[in-house]
Every structure is written in structure tokens, then in C-alpha cells.
Design a protein around this motif. Structure first.
Motif, short mmCIF file in Angstrom:
data_model
loop_
_atom_site.label_atom_id
_atom_site.label_comp_id
_atom_site.label_asym_id
_atom_site.label_seq_id
_atom_site.Cartn_x
_atom_site.Cartn_y
_atom_site.Cartn_z
N TYR A 1 0.86 -1.18 -0.05
CA TYR A 1 0.26 -0.15 0.63
C TYR A 1 1.09 1.09 0.35
O TYR A 1 1.77 1.55 0.96
CB TYR A 1 -1.23 -0.24 1.42
N MET A 2 0.96 2.26 -0.95
CA MET A 2 1.72 3.27 -1.05
C MET A 2 1.57 4.28 -0.38
O MET A 2 2.73 5.05 -0.09
CB MET A 2 1.19 3.79 -2.59
N ASP A 3 0.62 4.54 0.64
CA ASP A 3 0.00 5.07 1.53
C ASP A 3 0.84 4.55 3.12
O ASP A 3 -0.34 5.32 4.69
CB ASP A 3 -0.74 5.98 2.02
N SER A 4 1.54 3.48 2.88
CA SER A 4 0.95 2.71 4.52
C SER A 4 2.28 3.35 5.32
O SER A 4 3.48 4.04 4.84
CB SER A 4 1.60 1.67 4.06
N PRO A 5 1.77 3.26 6.28
CA PRO A 5 3.30 3.85 7.61
C PRO A 5 4.60 3.07 7.70
O PRO A 5 5.24 3.42 8.62
CB PRO A 5 2.24 4.41 9.04
N ALA A 6 4.11 1.76 7.02
CA ALA A 6 5.24 0.53 7.25
C ALA A 6 6.40 0.88 6.88
O ALA A 6 7.03 2.12 6.70
CB ALA A 6 4.90 -0.50 6.84
N THR A 7 7.01 0.27 7.93
CA THR A 7 9.08 0.45 7.55
C THR A 7 9.56 0.44 6.48
O THR A 7 10.79 1.09 5.60
CB THR A 7 9.75 -0.04 8.53
N GLN A 8 9.07 -0.33 5.40
CA GLN A 8 9.31 -0.51 3.87
C GLN A 8 7.41 -0.88 3.22
O GLN A 8 7.13 -2.04 3.34
CB GLN A 8 10.53 -1.95 3.82
N LYS A 9 8.12 0.26 2.61
CA LYS A 9 7.32 0.13 0.71
C LYS A 9 8.26 -1.24 0.21
O LYS A 9 8.77 -0.69 -0.37
CB LYS A 9 6.27 1.33 0.84
N CYS A 10 6.18 -2.26 -0.48
CA CYS A 10 6.98 -2.48 -1.45
C CYS A 10 6.13 -1.56 -2.84
O CYS A 10 5.06 -0.80 -3.06
CB CYS A 10 6.37 -3.92 -1.86
N SER A 11 7.35 -2.03 -4.32
CA SER A 11 6.83 -1.45 -4.99
C SER A 11 6.60 -1.94 -6.23
O SER A 11 7.05 -3.60 -6.68
CB SER A 11 7.01 0.21 -5.20
N LEU A 12 6.18 -1.79 -7.75
CA LEU A 12 6.18 -2.46 -9.15
C LEU A 12 7.43 -1.83 -10.00
O LEU A 12 7.26 -0.54 -9.75
CB LEU A 12 4.56 -2.22 -9.29
N ASP A 13 7.24 -2.44 -11.40
CA ASP A 13 8.40 -2.04 -11.89
C ASP A 13 7.72 -1.23 -13.05
O ASP A 13 6.96 -2.49 -13.55
CB ASP A 13 9.59 -2.50 -12.07
N LEU A 14 7.68 -0.50 -13.15
CA LEU A 14 7.05 -0.73 -14.91
C LEU A 14 7.64 -1.14 -16.10
O LEU A 14 8.55 -1.52 -16.07
CB LEU A 14 6.80 1.05 -15.52
N PRO A 15 6.37 -2.12 -16.76
CA PRO A 15 6.93 -2.79 -18.07
C PRO A 15 7.90 -1.68 -18.67
O PRO A 15 8.02 -0.23 -19.33
CB PRO A 15 5.83 -3.62 -18.54
N PRO A 16 8.36 -2.66 -19.67
CA PRO A 16 9.27 -2.15 -20.50
C PRO A 16 8.46 -1.10 -21.46
O PRO A 16 7.59 -1.14 -22.69
CB PRO A 16 9.91 -2.93 -21.73
N ALA A 17 8.83 0.25 -21.61
CA ALA A 17 8.38 1.38 -22.53
C ALA A 17 9.15 1.46 -23.58
O ALA A 17 10.53 1.74 -23.88
CB ALA A 17 7.83 2.05 -21.55
N THR A 18 8.48 2.32 -24.81
CA THR A 18 9.13 2.47 -25.97
C THR A 18 8.62 3.92 -26.05
O THR A 18 7.21 4.52 -25.46
CB THR A 18 9.31 2.46 -27.13
N VAL A 19 10.27 5.22 -26.72
CA VAL A 19 9.24 6.31 -26.85
C VAL A 19 9.83 6.68 -27.85
O VAL A 19 11.25 6.30 -28.91
CB VAL A 19 10.02 8.01 -26.23
N SER A 20 9.25 7.43 -29.43
CA SER A 20 9.43 7.14 -30.60
C SER A 20 9.30 8.50 -30.76
O SER A 20 7.83 9.05 -31.03
CB SER A 20 8.65 6.18 -31.33
N ASP A 21 9.68 8.62 -31.95
CA ASP A 21 9.55 10.33 -32.45
C ASP A 21 8.96 10.01 -33.88
O ASP A 21 8.41 9.48 -34.32
CB ASP A 21 11.00 10.91 -32.93
N GLN A 22 8.05 11.30 -33.72
CA GLN A 22 7.07 11.60 -34.42
C GLN A 22 7.48 12.34 -35.50
O GLN A 22 8.08 13.01 -35.13
CB GLN A 22 5.35 11.77 -34.16
N GLN A 23 7.22 12.64 -36.46
CA GLN A 23 7.35 13.92 -38.15
C GLN A 23 6.54 15.16 -37.71
O GLN A 23 6.95 15.96 -37.56
CB GLN A 23 6.79 13.08 -39.53
N ASP A 24 5.73 14.88 -36.74
CA ASP A 24 4.97 16.49 -35.92
C ASP A 24 5.86 16.88 -34.73
O ASP A 24 4.34 17.39 -34.41
CB ASP A 24 3.42 16.20 -36.15
#
Length: 385
Positions: free
Chosen positions: A117-140
Motif C-alpha cells: 500500500y503506497m500510503d502505508s506507515p510501514a517501515t518498508q513499502k513495496c512497489s512495481l516496476d513499469l513494464p518496458p516502455a518505448t519512446v518513438s519520435d513522430q513527424q509533427d
């Protein structure tokens, strides 16, 4: 009296102290959690025989749903706690060494609390890694950001909410910082999250950082996702195409060289080829044998001609002298047949010249009996070598 009362208390305290100090607690207890994988590990030096470890687990908000202890046996020094992935709950744990009826102190002393839980007061908070992302240039003067919905990567198939693909995906909310400019409150409920964002055309390189949250669980990008300019992409494509063409040409050349060497190695040497040709010619050449008269058969000599044996006359189809008559055309035919037989016989003598020469010391000549006609009805006997 005071001493008498104090002595049993001191003895009891001393015995309890010895019993407690007899089993050392685990050290360096560390919790790893992230991407719905949770593990606790520790270290224990020189464990005695029969030692085992107890991992005590509890829930903070739901005390009645405490999880029973997990037992771990040496040489293992870790436990898998991935089943503790409810993002609405906080958990605590501690590790204790147990030897028979005795046990060590819990380690760490105050335990470890953790939560997804991202707002938990626990001493250690766990998270997720974003899946691989791509950024592609466009003409505009824009870039296209694309990545898989995090739910499909981490929760698909798990017995949890939205585990069925028929249900709509939960909304993934995320922020993007692109070229130091923030684009907040972007949302995605599709299998593939895509968003087009404007960029400064004056910059040669565009990089983005992505952070978000899914079902109150933090999602973080593992790196900065950068895109190359469109012109550089064209250069890369051209380089790849040229490389493929060069590779194809080299492959064709190597193939031709291989085929040439293979064909040349299969040809026969000149000497073997010549012998093979001569053998083929001999096999295809018809066997022509010249008729040779038997030396035991007398030869008949007609006026002005070479004598022919009766057997040879029959072979050539020549009629007997009594059947020839006085017709001139029959004489011509007979003369031609006799001349042909003579030439064949002379040819046989030429072929046997070497053999006769080799045997000349033994037989100087071979005598053949002939009859020479002097006049009609008169013949004389003679010999021919």
C-alpha cells in the motif's frame, strides 16, 4: 533471611540467562519485496545440529487473520513470502532460531513491517516496476510513449480482484516528465498504454521518466526512456539495409566458389579420362573378323586367280564350277568374290606378320597345298608359303 530469599531468585535468573544465551539469534535479517515477490533472508554462523528457524508473520490491520509461522530448515536461510501481496494490508515478521525446546530472541528485535500500500506507515513499502516502455519520435514534433498495462504483467492469472480477462482492466494513472516538462494525470485502461506528447524540436534527444500508481500500489519506471531523432533512425535503417545487401553478396560469392571447387574435385584426372575414353571406344567398335582359310583345306587356283577353298566358296555364296556354265556374268561375279576373298586373306597375313616373325626361327614358312589349272581339265599340284 534476605539472602535466603534472594538466592533462589538469582539462581533462576542465572539459569534463564544461560538458556537464553545458549541459542544465538539469526543476524542480518533482510526483507526483499517488489513486483509481487517477497522474500526474507538472514545469516547464521555455525548452526548446531538440529537447529531450525521459525518465521513469525502477522497482519497489522486484521489481527484475527494472522498467518501461521513458517519453518525453515538448514542449510536454507530464506523464506518465500510472495503470497503476502494484499495491497490493502500491512504485515510484520520476525525470525527466531529454535533448538529443541530452546529458542533464541526474535530478530530483528522490533520486527519488520512492510506493505504494498503506497500510503502505508510501514517501515518498508513495496512497489512495481513499469513494464518496458518505448519512446518513438513522430513527424509533427511529438513523441509516442507506449508500454504494456502493468496489471497484465503482474496480476494476470492471480487469484485476486480483476483476475479474469473478461473484466475491464483497472485504471492505471501515471505522470510523465519529458524534457523537464511534466505531463500529469495520464490514464490508461487498455492492454497497451499509448500517449502522444509534444516535444521541443530544437532538442536532438528526448527522454522521459514515468511514475504512476495502480490500485494504490506505486509503479516506477526503471530508467529514463529516450528516443533518437527521426533522421538518426533513417540512418540506422539505411545502415541495416546496406549491411544486409553486403552480407547477401558475400554469401552468393562463397556459394559460387564452393560449387566450383566441388565440381572440379569431381572431374577425373586426364590419364584416367583418356583410359576411360579408349575403353568406351573399344567397347563400341564392332568386332570384325577376317575369314582365314583353314590350312588343312586345299586351295583351288583357277586360271589367273588365287585359289579359294570349297568351304570359303560356300561361305561367300559362290556356286560350284559345274554349276557356273559359260555365262560371262557368272564368271565376273565369281572373279569378284575370289578377289575379295584374296584381299581378306592377304589382310590376315599382314595382321599375323609380327607373330610369324617372332616364330620364324621355328617355322621358316608354312606350306599350303594348291592346285593350279593349266588348261581345261588339267591341273598341277603345288605349294605356297
Amino acid at each position: 533471611m534476605a539472602w535466603t530469599c534472594l538466592t533462589p531468585c538469582l539462581v533462576t535468573f542465572f539459569v534463564l540467562g544461560i538458556a537464553s544465551a545458549h541459542v544465538a539469534p539469526p543476524s542480518d535479517v533482510i526483507l526483499y519485496c517488489g513486483n509481487l515477490v517477497t522474500k526474507v533472508a538472514w545469516r547464521y554462523d555455525n548452526p548446531p545440529a538440529g537447529l531450525r528457524y521459525r518465521v513469525d508473520i502477522g497482519k497489522v490491520f486484521n489481527s484475527q487473520g494472522d498467518v501461521g509461522p513458517l519453518w525453515v530448515y538448514p542449510p536454507d536461510l530464506q523464506a518465500d513470502l510472495s503470497f503476502l501481496s494484499d495491497q490493502t494490508e500491512d504485515y510484520f515478521l520476525a525470525v527466531t532460531a529454535v533448538l529443541g525446546e530452546e529458542e533464541s530472541e526474535a530478530a530483528p528485535g522490533d520486527g519488520i513491517t512492510f506493505s504494498y500500500y503506497m500510503d502505508s506507515p510501514a517501515t518498508q513499502k513495496c512497489s512495481l516496476d513499469l513494464p518496458p516502455a518505448t519512446v518513438s519520435d513522430q513527424q509533427d514534433n511529438s513523441v509516442l510513449i507506449s508500454f504494456q498495462h502493468p496489471w497484465l504483467k503482474y496480476w494476470q492469472g492471480r487469484m485476486w480482484r480483476h483476475e479474469k480477462l473478461d473484466n475491464p482492466l483497472p485504471v492505471f494513472k501515471y505522470d510523465v516528465t519529458l524534457d523537464k516538462k511534466q505531463f500529469a494525470d495520464l490514464r490508461c485502461a487498455e492492454k497497451t498504454c499509448e500517449h502522444t506528447l509534444p516535444v521541443d524540436a530544437g532538442q536532438a534527444k528526448h527522454c522521459a521518466t514515468i511514475r504512476g500508481e495502480l490500485e494504490r500500489v506505486s509503479v516506477h519506471g526503471t530508467q529514463d526512456y529516450c528516443a533518437l531523432p527521426v533522421q538518426d533512425n533513417k540512418h540506422i535503417i539505411i545502415a541495416v539495409v546496406v549491411s544486409l545487401l553486403v552480407l547477401a553478396v558475400v554469401s552468393i560469392i562463397l556459394l559460387l566458389v564452393f560449387l566450383k571447387k566441388t565440381k572440379s574435385s569431381s572431374d577425373l584426372p586426364p590419364s584416367l579420362a583418356s583410359k576411360r575414353f579408349n575403353r568406351i571406344v573399344e567397347e563400341e567398335r564392332p568386332d570384325v573378323s577376317l575369314p582365314v582359310s583353314d590350312s588343312s583345306t586345299p586351295l583351288v587356283m583357277v586360271e589367273g586367280t588365287t585359289a579359294v577353298s570349297p568351304i570359303d566358296s560356300e561361305a561367300l555364296g559362290e556356286p560350284e564350277p559345274s554349276e557356273r556354265g559359260d555365262a560371262s556374268d557368272a564368271s565376273d561375279v565369281s572373279y569378284a568374290a575370289e578377289e575379295e576373298q584374296r584381299q581378306a586373306y592377304m589382310g590376315g597375313e599382314q595382321m599375323q606378320e609380327d607373330e610369324d616373325t617372332a616364330t620364324s626361327e621355328v617355322h621358316a614358312y608354312e606350306r599350303r597345298q594348291i592346285f593350279v589349272g593349266l588348261s581345261p581339265g588339267e591341273t598341277i599340284e603345288g605349294y605356297r608359303s
